[in-house]
Design a protein around this motif. Structure first.
Motif, PDB file in Angstrom:
ATOM      1  N   LEU A 272      -9.860   3.815  -2.833  1.00 49.72           N
ATOM      2  CA  LEU A 272      -8.852   4.550  -2.320  1.00 49.72           C
ATOM      3  C   LEU A 272      -8.273   5.459  -3.505  1.00 49.72           C
ATOM      4  CD1 LEU A 272      -7.129   2.467   0.195  1.00 49.72           C
ATOM      5  CD2 LEU A 272      -9.051   3.935   0.669  1.00 49.72           C
ATOM      6  N   PRO A 273      -7.491   6.664  -3.267  1.00 43.36           N
ATOM      7  CA  PRO A 273      -6.956   7.419  -4.289  1.00 43.36           C
ATOM      8  C   PRO A 273      -6.036   6.441  -5.034  1.00 43.36           C
ATOM      9  CG  PRO A 273      -7.098   8.765  -2.219  1.00 43.36           C
ATOM     10  CD  PRO A 273      -7.532   7.050  -1.921  1.00 43.36           C
ATOM     11  N   ALA A 274      -5.868   6.733  -6.398  1.00 40.15           N
ATOM     12  CA  ALA A 274      -4.758   5.917  -7.180  1.00 40.15           C
ATOM     13  C   ALA A 274      -3.375   6.298  -6.754  1.00 40.15           C
ATOM     14  CB  ALA A 274      -5.056   6.349  -8.864  1.00 40.15           C
ATOM     15  N   ARG A 275      -2.733   5.437  -6.590  1.00 48.32           N
ATOM     16  CA  ARG A 275      -1.173   5.534  -6.171  1.00 48.32           C
ATOM     17  C   ARG A 275      -0.515   4.314  -6.354  1.00 48.32           C
ATOM     18  NH1 ARG A 275      -1.489   7.599  -0.689  1.00 48.32           N
ATOM     19  NH2 ARG A 275      -2.344   9.286  -1.425  1.00 48.32           N
ATOM     20  N   HIS A 276       0.742   4.179  -6.606  1.00 51.54           N
ATOM     21  CA  HIS A 276       1.543   2.961  -6.642  1.00 51.54           C
ATOM     22  C   HIS A 276       2.090   2.641  -5.266  1.00 51.54           C
ATOM     23  CE1 HIS A 276       2.486   3.266 -11.382  1.00 51.54           C
ATOM     24  NE2 HIS A 276       1.186   2.649 -10.981  1.00 51.54           N
ATOM     25  N   THR A 277       1.980   1.491  -4.952  1.00 49.94           N
ATOM     26  CA  THR A 277       2.310   1.480  -3.077  1.00 49.94           C
ATOM     27  C   THR A 277       2.980   0.191  -3.063  1.00 49.94           C
ATOM     28  OG1 THR A 277       0.248   0.044  -2.734  1.00 49.94           O
ATOM     29  CG2 THR A 277       0.090   2.442  -2.653  1.00 49.94           C
ATOM     30  N   PRO A 278       3.718   0.109  -1.828  1.00 48.88           N
ATOM     31  CA  PRO A 278       4.314  -1.001  -1.525  1.00 48.88           C
ATOM     32  C   PRO A 278       3.103  -2.347  -1.543  1.00 48.88           C
ATOM     33  CG  PRO A 278       4.841   0.516   0.179  1.00 48.88           C
ATOM     34  CD  PRO A 278       3.783   1.017  -1.012  1.00 48.88           C
ATOM     35  N   ARG A 279       3.602  -3.467  -1.600  1.00 52.43           N
ATOM     36  CA  ARG A 279       2.569  -4.726  -1.510  1.00 52.43           C
ATOM     37  C   ARG A 279       1.821  -4.593  -0.057  1.00 52.43           C
ATOM     38  NH1 ARG A 279       5.071 -10.353  -3.296  1.00 52.43           N
ATOM     39  NH2 ARG A 279       5.167 -10.738  -1.007  1.00 52.43           N
ATOM     40  N   THR A 280       2.266  -4.249   0.900  1.00 48.76           N
ATOM     41  CA  THR A 280       1.526  -4.113   2.270  1.00 48.76           C
ATOM     42  C   THR A 280       1.141  -2.619   2.579  1.00 48.76           C
ATOM     43  OG1 THR A 280       3.639  -3.780   3.229  1.00 48.76           O
ATOM     44  CG2 THR A 280       2.652  -5.965   3.225  1.00 48.76           C
ATOM     45  N   ASP A 281       0.481  -2.187   1.377  1.00 48.77           N
ATOM     46  CA  ASP A 281      -0.120  -0.495   1.253  1.00 48.77           C
ATOM     47  C   ASP A 281      -0.650  -0.227   2.715  1.00 48.77           C
ATOM     48  OD1 ASP A 281      -1.305   1.534   0.969  1.00 48.77           O
ATOM     49  OD2 ASP A 281      -2.452   0.903  -0.676  1.00 48.77           O
ATOM     50  N   PRO A 282       0.112   0.513   3.577  1.00 52.02           N
ATOM     51  CA  PRO A 282      -0.390   1.079   4.915  1.00 52.02           C
ATOM     52  C   PRO A 282      -1.908   1.446   4.972  1.00 52.02           C
ATOM     53  CG  PRO A 282       1.823   1.535   4.502  1.00 52.02           C
ATOM     54  CD  PRO A 282       1.249   1.120   3.219  1.00 52.02           C
ATOM     55  N   GLU A 283      -2.175   2.062   3.940  1.00 53.14           N
ATOM     56  CA  GLU A 283      -3.554   2.715   4.028  1.00 53.14           C
ATOM     57  C   GLU A 283      -4.622   1.648   3.652  1.00 53.14           C
ATOM     58  OE1 GLU A 283      -2.865   7.530   2.835  1.00 53.14           O
ATOM     59  OE2 GLU A 283      -3.654   6.206   1.465  1.00 53.14           O
ATOM     60  N   ALA A 284      -4.108   1.041   2.770  1.00 56.88           N
ATOM     61  CA  ALA A 284      -5.190  -0.181   2.245  1.00 56.88           C
ATOM     62  C   ALA A 284      -5.664  -1.147   3.407  1.00 56.88           C
ATOM     63  CB  ALA A 284      -4.923  -0.654   0.974  1.00 56.88           C
ATOM     64  N   VAL A 285      -4.386  -1.581   4.022  1.00 56.30           N
ATOM     65  CA  VAL A 285      -4.306  -2.126   5.010  1.00 56.30           C
ATOM     66  C   VAL A 285      -5.437  -1.619   6.412  1.00 56.30           C
ATOM     67  CG1 VAL A 285      -3.191  -3.478   6.970  1.00 56.30           C
ATOM     68  CG2 VAL A 285      -2.554  -3.648   4.588  1.00 56.30           C
TER      69      VAL A 285
END
Length: 445
Positions: A272-285
Motif C-alpha cells: 500500500l502507499p507509504a503513510r504513517h497510520t494508527p496501529r489498526t490501519d483501516p486501509e491495511a485491515v
C-alpha cells in the motif's frame, strides 16, 4: 557424483539418533532443535511411547493447556491401549472435553490419583505444585524454548533425565516484568529453559530435525537462512509437489493479483502507499480482509504430496490471518465479519505458534509505523508469521519499511555474558523484505 538429498531418510536418521540418546545416553538431558513443521509433536509422541514400552515412567511438560490436550489426544490415538494421565487444574473447565471420549485417558487434579500410570502430561505451571517422594525416571519438555528458566527450576526436581524439544526460532518466553537486572547472568530467570540449561551443561547432546514437512520448497530456504542460520533445514517437498489454483479468474484488482502471484511463487506482497497510520490501519485491515474474501470467492483448491491428484478445497479453516497485536486481530475479524467471513482464524503471532494452514495472510508488524521498536523487530514474531503455511504466504504492508529499518538500526545495548541472537530482527526483516519485493503488487485502495 552428486548426492541426492532424501528428506525422509535424513529425518529418520536424525530421529533415530535422538531416540538412541534419549533411551541410552548417560547424560541427564538431550536437546532437540526443531524448525517449523519438522514433526516436533510426532517426535515427542514417539519418544513417549518408546519410553513407556521400555517400562520407564514418564512425565511430559508442555507450556499451555491446549498443547497438553493435543499431546494427550495424539498419545491416545497412537496407542489406544496405553494408559495416559492428564493432570489438570481445579478450574471449572480445565481440559478439552474431547478427552472424556478416550477410554485410556485418566484425568485428575491431584498427581497422587495418577500414580503408577506410564505417562502423565500437564503444564509446567501445574507441575510446579507437584511434590513427589520418588522422581520420574524421565521427562519430556515440549516447546522448551517457550519455557522460562525459572519455570524449569520449579520442576527440575521431579525427574532424573529429560528430553527438551523446541523451536529456537519461535518467540522468546513471555515475561511481565523487566529482566535487565539479570541480563548476562547464568541464572537469568527470563531466559529460555534451553539457553540456561546449555549455559550450565554445555556437554549435553544436541540434535536438530533437518526437514520441514510444512513449509513448501518456495519458503524453506528463506525461513532457514533468515531465522535458522546455525541450524539450517530443508523442505521435505520439491517445487512441483504442491499447487494452488483457482476456478474463478482474477478480476484484476490488487488483492486478486497478489493472490495469483502467491499461488505461483509461494510469496506475495501487497504494498500500500507509504503513510504513517494508527496501529489498526483501516486501509491495511480492509486489504487483508479483501484478500481472504477473494481467496474464498475464487474457489481455490490445493494439491500436495499428501494426496497426489486429489485437489483439496481451500476452506476457511485452512486460511489464517496473522498480526502483531490483539487490537489488529480484532479489527481484521470485524472487517471479515462485514464481508461475511467468520470461520477464518485471525490471531497474533503468539497464539499462532505451532499451528499450520494452507494459506496465511500477514499484516506486517512494521507496516505504517513511524518507528521500529524492539517488540516489532522481535525475530521470533516475524518467523512465526511467515512460517505457518503449506502453500502460500501473502503479506500486506505499507511502502517505506526498508527506509524505516535504515532509520532505526539495531541499537540494543550489548550485555556481557548474554548469548547474542543471530540474526537479529533488523537483519531478518531486511532479508524477508528483500525476498517479498520480488513478488510485490503495488495497490492504491
Amino acid at each position: 557424483m552428486t548426492t541426492v538429498f532424501d528428506p525422509a531418510a535424513a529425518a529418520a536418521e536424525a530421529t533415530d539418533a535422538i531416540l538412541a540418546d534419549t533411551l541410552h545416553s548417560t547424560h541427564r538431558g538431550v536437546v532437540v532443535d526443531s524448525p517449523p513443521g519438522a514433526g516436533k509433536s510426532t517426535l515427542v509422541v514417539r519418544a513417549a511411547l518408546e519410553l513407556a514400552d521400555a517400562g520407564r515412567p514418564l512425565m511430559v511438560v508442555a507450556q499451555t493447556n491446549a498443547q497438553v490436550d493435543d499431546l494427550v489426544q495424539r498419545l491416545a490415538e497412537k496407542s489406544p491401549q496405553l494408559p495416559v494421565g492428564r493432570l489438570h487444574s481445579s478450574d471449572a473447565d480445565p481440559y478439552d472435553k474431547a478427552l472424556d471420549d478416550l477410554p485410556n485417558v485418566r484425568k485428575a487434579a491431584k498427581a497422587g490419583e495418577l500414580t503408577g500410570l506410564p505417562v502423565v502430561v500437564s503444564t509446567a505451571a501445574k507441575w510446579a505444585h507437584v511434590k513427589v517422594d520418588e522422581p520420574w525416571r524421565h521427562a519430556i519438555v515440549d516447546e522448551a524454548y517457550q519455557m522460562r528458566s525459572d519455570s524449569l527450576l520449579t520442576v527440575a526436581g521431579l525427574f532424573e533425565r529429560a528430553l527438551f524439544v523446541g523451536d529456537p526460532g519461535q518467540l522468546d518466553p513471555f515475561s511481565i516484568v523487566g529482566s535487565e537486572q539479570w541480563a548476562g547472568l547464568s541464572y537469568d530467570p527470563s531466559a529460555s529453559a534451553v539457553t540456561t540449561l546449555l549455559a550450565h551443561n554445555p556437554e549435553l547432546p544436541q540434535h536438530r530435525l533437518p526437514v520441514s514437512w510444512r513449509l513448501p520448497a518456495s519458503a524453506a530456504p528463506l525461513v532457514s537462512d533468515a531465522f535458522y542460520p546455525f541450524t539450517p533445514f530443508r523442505s521435505g517437498t520439491g517445487h512441483g509437489d504442491r499447487g494452488l489454483a483457482f476456478a474463478v479468474p482474477s478480476d484484476g484488482s490488487g488483492p486478486d493479483r497478489v493472490i495469483d502471484e502467491a499461488a505461483q511463487s509461494g510469496w506475495g506482497l501487497l504494498e500500500l502507499p507509504a503513510r504513517h497510520t494508527p496501529r489498526t490501519d483501516p486501509e491495511a485491515v480492509r486489504a487483508v480482509a479483501a484478500i481472504v474474501r477473494r481467496l474464498l470467492d475464487r474457489e481455490g483448491v490445493a494439491t500436495s504430496e499428501r494426496a497426489p491428484g486429489e485437489p483439496r478445497p481451500l476452506t476457511p479453516d485452512r486460511i489464517a490471518v496473522g498480526t502483531a497485536h490483539r487490537d489488529q486481530a480484532a479489527a481484521v475479524r470485524a472487517a471479515l465479519a462485514e464481508l461475511g467471513v467468520t470461520e477464518v482464524t485471525v490471531d497474533t503471532a503468539n497464539r499462532l505458534q505451532g499451528r499450520e494452514y494452507d494459506v496465511t495472510v500477514v499484516l506486517h508488524p512494521l507496516s505504517g509505523r513511524p518507528d521500529a521498536t524492539a517488540f516489532h523487530l522481535e525475530t521470533g514474531r516475524l518467523c512465526v508469521l511467515t512460517s505457518r503455511h503449506r502453500h502460500a504466504c501473502i503479506v500486506v504492508c505499507r511502502a517505506g519499511v526498508s527506509e524505516l529499518l535504515d532509520d532505526y538500526p539495531s541499537t540494543e545495548p550489548v550485555q556481557l555474558g548474554t548469548l547474542v541472537k543471530f540474526p537479529d530482527g533488523w537483519e531478518a526483516n531486511h532479508a524477508v523484505l528483500a525476498r517479498l519485493r520480488e513478488h510485490r503488487v503495488s495497490w492504491r485502495p
